[in-house]
Design an enzyme around this catalytic site. Sequence first.
Site, PDB file in Angstrom:
ATOM      1  N   ASP A 151     -22.606  21.465 -92.873  1.00 64.98           N
ATOM      2  CA  ASP A 151     -21.354  22.212 -92.649  1.00 64.98           C
ATOM      3  C   ASP A 151     -21.234  23.509 -93.444  1.00 64.98           C
ATOM      4  O   ASP A 151     -20.153  24.104 -93.482  1.00 64.98           O
ATOM      5  CB  ASP A 151     -20.118  21.348 -92.970  1.00 64.98           C
ATOM      6  CG  ASP A 151     -19.889  20.297 -91.911  1.00 64.98           C
ATOM      7  OD1 ASP A 151     -20.454  20.445 -90.808  1.00 64.98           O
ATOM      8  OD2 ASP A 151     -19.137  19.343 -92.186  1.00 64.98           O
ATOM      9  N   HIS A 157     -43.828  37.325-107.109  1.00 62.34           N
ATOM     10  CA  HIS A 157     -42.532  37.035-106.490  1.00 62.34           C
ATOM     11  C   HIS A 157     -41.847  35.841-107.160  1.00 62.34           C
ATOM     12  O   HIS A 157     -41.276  34.976-106.499  1.00 62.34           O
ATOM     13  CB  HIS A 157     -42.699  36.807-104.975  1.00 62.34           C
ATOM     14  CG  HIS A 157     -43.015  38.081-104.244  1.00 62.34           C
ATOM     15  ND1 HIS A 157     -43.489  38.115-102.955  1.00 62.34           N
ATOM     16  CD2 HIS A 157     -42.924  39.371-104.628  1.00 62.34           C
ATOM     17  CE1 HIS A 157     -43.684  39.374-102.587  1.00 62.34           C
ATOM     18  NE2 HIS A 157     -43.345  40.152-103.592  1.00 62.34           N
ATOM     19  N   ASP A 167     -37.277  42.766-111.255  1.00 66.26           N
ATOM     20  CA  ASP A 167     -37.412  43.448-109.963  1.00 66.26           C
ATOM     21  C   ASP A 167     -36.162  43.079-109.177  1.00 66.26           C
ATOM     22  O   ASP A 167     -36.014  41.932-108.747  1.00 66.26           O
ATOM     23  CB  ASP A 167     -38.689  42.963-109.268  1.00 66.26           C
ATOM     24  CG  ASP A 167     -38.953  43.677-107.944  1.00 66.26           C
ATOM     25  OD1 ASP A 167     -38.020  44.319-107.403  1.00 66.26           O
ATOM     26  OD2 ASP A 167     -40.085  43.566-107.438  1.00 66.26           O
ATOM     27  N   HIS A 217     -51.572  44.152-105.695  1.00 65.48           N
ATOM     28  CA  HIS A 217     -50.677  44.454-104.573  1.00 65.48           C
ATOM     29  C   HIS A 217     -50.760  45.935-104.222  1.00 65.48           C
ATOM     30  O   HIS A 217     -51.395  46.717-104.930  1.00 65.48           O
ATOM     31  CB  HIS A 217     -49.231  44.027-104.891  1.00 65.48           C
ATOM     32  CG  HIS A 217     -48.652  44.658-106.119  1.00 65.48           C
ATOM     33  ND1 HIS A 217     -48.266  45.975-106.165  1.00 65.48           N
ATOM     34  CD2 HIS A 217     -48.382  44.145-107.353  1.00 65.48           C
ATOM     35  CE1 HIS A 217     -47.766  46.251-107.355  1.00 65.48           C
ATOM     36  NE2 HIS A 217     -47.834  45.156-108.115  1.00 65.48           N
ATOM     37  N   HIS A 259     -44.213  50.661-100.128  1.00 67.53           N
ATOM     38  CA  HIS A 259     -43.794  50.205 -98.800  1.00 67.53           C
ATOM     39  C   HIS A 259     -42.579  51.010 -98.401  1.00 67.53           C
ATOM     40  O   HIS A 259     -41.881  51.562 -99.244  1.00 67.53           O
ATOM     41  CB  HIS A 259     -43.510  48.693 -98.783  1.00 67.53           C
ATOM     42  CG  HIS A 259     -42.508  48.232 -99.819  1.00 67.53           C
ATOM     43  ND1 HIS A 259     -41.157  48.357 -99.645  1.00 67.53           N
ATOM     44  CD2 HIS A 259     -42.675  47.665-101.031  1.00 67.53           C
ATOM     45  CE1 HIS A 259     -40.537  47.866-100.718  1.00 67.53           C
ATOM     46  NE2 HIS A 259     -41.434  47.451-101.591  1.00 67.53           N
ATOM     47  N   GLU A 276     -44.835  51.642-106.793  1.00 65.01           N
ATOM     48  CA  GLU A 276     -44.702  50.507-107.700  1.00 65.01           C
ATOM     49  C   GLU A 276     -46.034  49.956-108.202  1.00 65.01           C
ATOM     50  O   GLU A 276     -46.407  48.832-107.874  1.00 65.01           O
ATOM     51  CB  GLU A 276     -43.905  49.394-107.021  1.00 65.01           C
ATOM     52  CG  GLU A 276     -44.357  49.026-105.609  1.00 65.01           C
ATOM     53  CD  GLU A 276     -43.548  47.861-105.037  1.00 65.01           C
ATOM     54  OE1 GLU A 276     -43.452  46.822-105.697  1.00 65.01           O
ATOM     55  OE2 GLU A 276     -43.007  48.000-103.911  1.00 65.01           O
ATOM     56  N   TYR A 312     -51.130  43.056-114.310  1.00 66.19           N
ATOM     57  CA  TYR A 312     -50.753  41.669-114.620  1.00 66.19           C
ATOM     58  C   TYR A 312     -51.998  40.977-115.178  1.00 66.19           C
ATOM     59  O   TYR A 312     -52.978  40.794-114.460  1.00 66.19           O
ATOM     60  CB  TYR A 312     -50.272  40.947-113.354  1.00 66.19           C
ATOM     61  CG  TYR A 312     -49.316  41.807-112.537  1.00 66.19           C
ATOM     62  CD1 TYR A 312     -47.944  41.777-112.767  1.00 66.19           C
ATOM     63  CD2 TYR A 312     -49.819  42.682-111.562  1.00 66.19           C
ATOM     64  CE1 TYR A 312     -47.083  42.591-112.030  1.00 66.19           C
ATOM     65  CE2 TYR A 312     -48.963  43.505-110.840  1.00 66.19           C
ATOM     66  CZ  TYR A 312     -47.608  43.453-111.079  1.00 66.19           C
ATOM     67  OH  TYR A 312     -46.776  44.267-110.352  1.00 66.19           O
ATOM     68  N   ARG A 370     -44.639  45.982-114.142  1.00 64.73           N
ATOM     69  CA  ARG A 370     -44.524  46.770-112.913  1.00 64.73           C
ATOM     70  C   ARG A 370     -43.427  47.798-113.156  1.00 64.73           C
ATOM     71  O   ARG A 370     -42.433  47.496-113.827  1.00 64.73           O
ATOM     72  CB  ARG A 370     -44.195  45.875-111.709  1.00 64.73           C
ATOM     73  CG  ARG A 370     -44.021  46.628-110.399  1.00 64.73           C
ATOM     74  CD  ARG A 370     -44.124  45.741-109.138  1.00 64.73           C
ATOM     75  NE  ARG A 370     -43.088  44.737-109.031  1.00 64.73           N
ATOM     76  CZ  ARG A 370     -43.244  43.447-109.274  1.00 64.73           C
ATOM     77  NH1 ARG A 370     -44.434  42.984-109.659  1.00 64.73           N
ATOM     78  NH2 ARG A 370     -42.255  42.603-109.153  1.00 64.73           N
ATOM     79  N   GLU A 399     -41.205  50.404-110.723  1.00 64.14           N
ATOM     80  CA  GLU A 399     -40.979  50.657-109.292  1.00 64.14           C
ATOM     81  C   GLU A 399     -39.779  51.568-109.098  1.00 64.14           C
ATOM     82  O   GLU A 399     -38.681  51.273-109.580  1.00 64.14           O
ATOM     83  CB  GLU A 399     -40.730  49.325-108.574  1.00 64.14           C
ATOM     84  CG  GLU A 399     -40.382  49.492-107.102  1.00 64.14           C
ATOM     85  CD  GLU A 399     -40.294  48.168-106.350  1.00 64.14           C
ATOM     86  OE1 GLU A 399     -39.993  47.140-106.989  1.00 64.14           O
ATOM     87  OE2 GLU A 399     -40.517  48.173-105.130  1.00 64.14           O
TER      88      GLU A 399
HETATM   89  N1  GLY Z   1     -39.183  43.369-104.513  1.00 63.03           N
HETATM   90  C1  GLY Z   1     -40.248  43.256-103.595  1.00 63.03           C
HETATM   91  C2  GLY Z   1     -41.150  44.387-103.700  1.00 63.03           C
HETATM   92  O1  GLY Z   1     -41.157  45.080-104.692  1.00 63.03           O
HETATM   93  O2  GLY Z   1     -41.858  44.710-102.796  1.00 63.03           O
HETATM   94 MN    MN Z   2     -41.035  46.975-103.617  1.00 65.40          MN
HETATM   95 MN    MN Z   3     -39.514  45.276-105.985  1.00 63.17          MN
END
Ligand code: GLY
Ligand code: MN
Ligand code: MN
Length: 440
Positions: free
Chosen positions: A38, A244, A261, A351, A355, A385, A389, A406, A408
């Site tokens: 619910d 993440h 982040d 990474h 993006h 970013e 690590y 990181r 960013e």
């Molecule tokens: N917060 C996800 C990324 O930095 O792509």
């Molecule tokens: Mn990002």
């Molecule tokens: Mn991010």
Amino acid sequence: MPLDNTEFLTRQKHVLQSMQPNSIAIVPASSLVTRSSDTEYPFRQDSYFHYLCGFPEPDAWLLLTNHQRYSNGMGILFCLDKDPTMEIWHGRRIGPKQAKGDYGVDLTFAVDELEQRLEDIIDGHQHLYFAAGHNRHADEVVSTALQSLRNAPKQSKQAPASSIDLRLILDEMRLIKSAAEIDLMRRAAAISTQAHIRATKFATSAKNEYHLEAEIHHEFAMQGAKYPAYGTIVGAGDNSCILHYTENNQELKDGDLVLIDAGCEWQGYASDITRTFPVSGQFSVAQKQLYQLVLDAQLAAFEVIKPNNTIAQASETAIAVITQGLLELGILQGELADNIERLTYREFYMHGLSHWLGLDVHDVGHYKVDGQDRPLLAGMVLTVEPGIYIAPDADVESKWRGIGIRIEDNLLITSNGFENLTEAAPKTIDAIEALMKKSH
Ligand code: GLY
Ligand code: MN
Ligand code: MN
């Protein structure tokens, strides 16, 4: 200010003009998703649907047709009907009658009538533009309507001869932000910047990762941004190496770095900032060396970010700086070119650099066009970013282990370079230490 209705109508017109003649586009809104019995997750409108009409409720549909019987094109909205009982329990509904005036569409109907009307509306169109696979319920509704049309040749009904992915049009449109969208993204970035500053100031008195998460969300909420654009990441110590990480429930220890982040969503638009700082307020020597390397990589990448250059070029620049720095620190061994070729940096920087950013945090838009890296253009918004690590069990000197960093920022491409929308969030070692000292 929310987006003006004329902006949505301009977008609809662009779609109508971009489709082949005698086409219909079908765009479903999101539905509520059950969280537990619910109760539902907070509602978030589908980004494509929001982009085209701004109607804020679940279970709506927008249809756009440029069939020759509608000379200027036509927008049709199906939405939840007014219902006093449902509205007492679940909240106000705009309803089809008011939606017609408020959202500038030509026709509105109650969504209860969708299945009975859809077949007749689609009938006679030559092309259907639809994002198949994007919304399972919508896939079923549309394929049922198409199937009925195909089964009714004796009634002279005709299903569209071709189905075309509507995302081919919408993703290209969403990639270049309008002036009004840029204003919203500036606001999202400004709120998130304030949130990072607030969390950094509180870090020396906070005891747990969730205390810093609370400071971030406090600032979002106090500035009217009800939701984060994605799950907030607050990772201290070894947790900073989990890209993440979202448990955000471990103790903060002096001597550790903490990586945050976090970005709010403002009127549908995302921001996405990462900052990394020492829990104690002062970086150790080893932390400083790695931190400065990530910052140098980001600043070197910034040099390449401008119209007609590509994300791939900026990424190569960041990789070269990081690899060279890791060699100088003794974390990697050998020659620069050979390390880059063998991708040895990937153990520590696994990474991508960037993006697209917009209605979705990882926004739509292809990164290549005709197999070539897409040149940057004014109006695009992207993150930059880089990170390093060093896993807790990495085969390196112990002083480096468990350090995750990181940095960013969110960049708007301008006609001759970029505007850093998140510049005001401190990121030099001196600026971070000074901010944290002030808050003691
Ligand atoms: N917060 C996800 C990324 O930095 O792509
Ligand atoms: Mn990002
Ligand atoms: Mn991010």
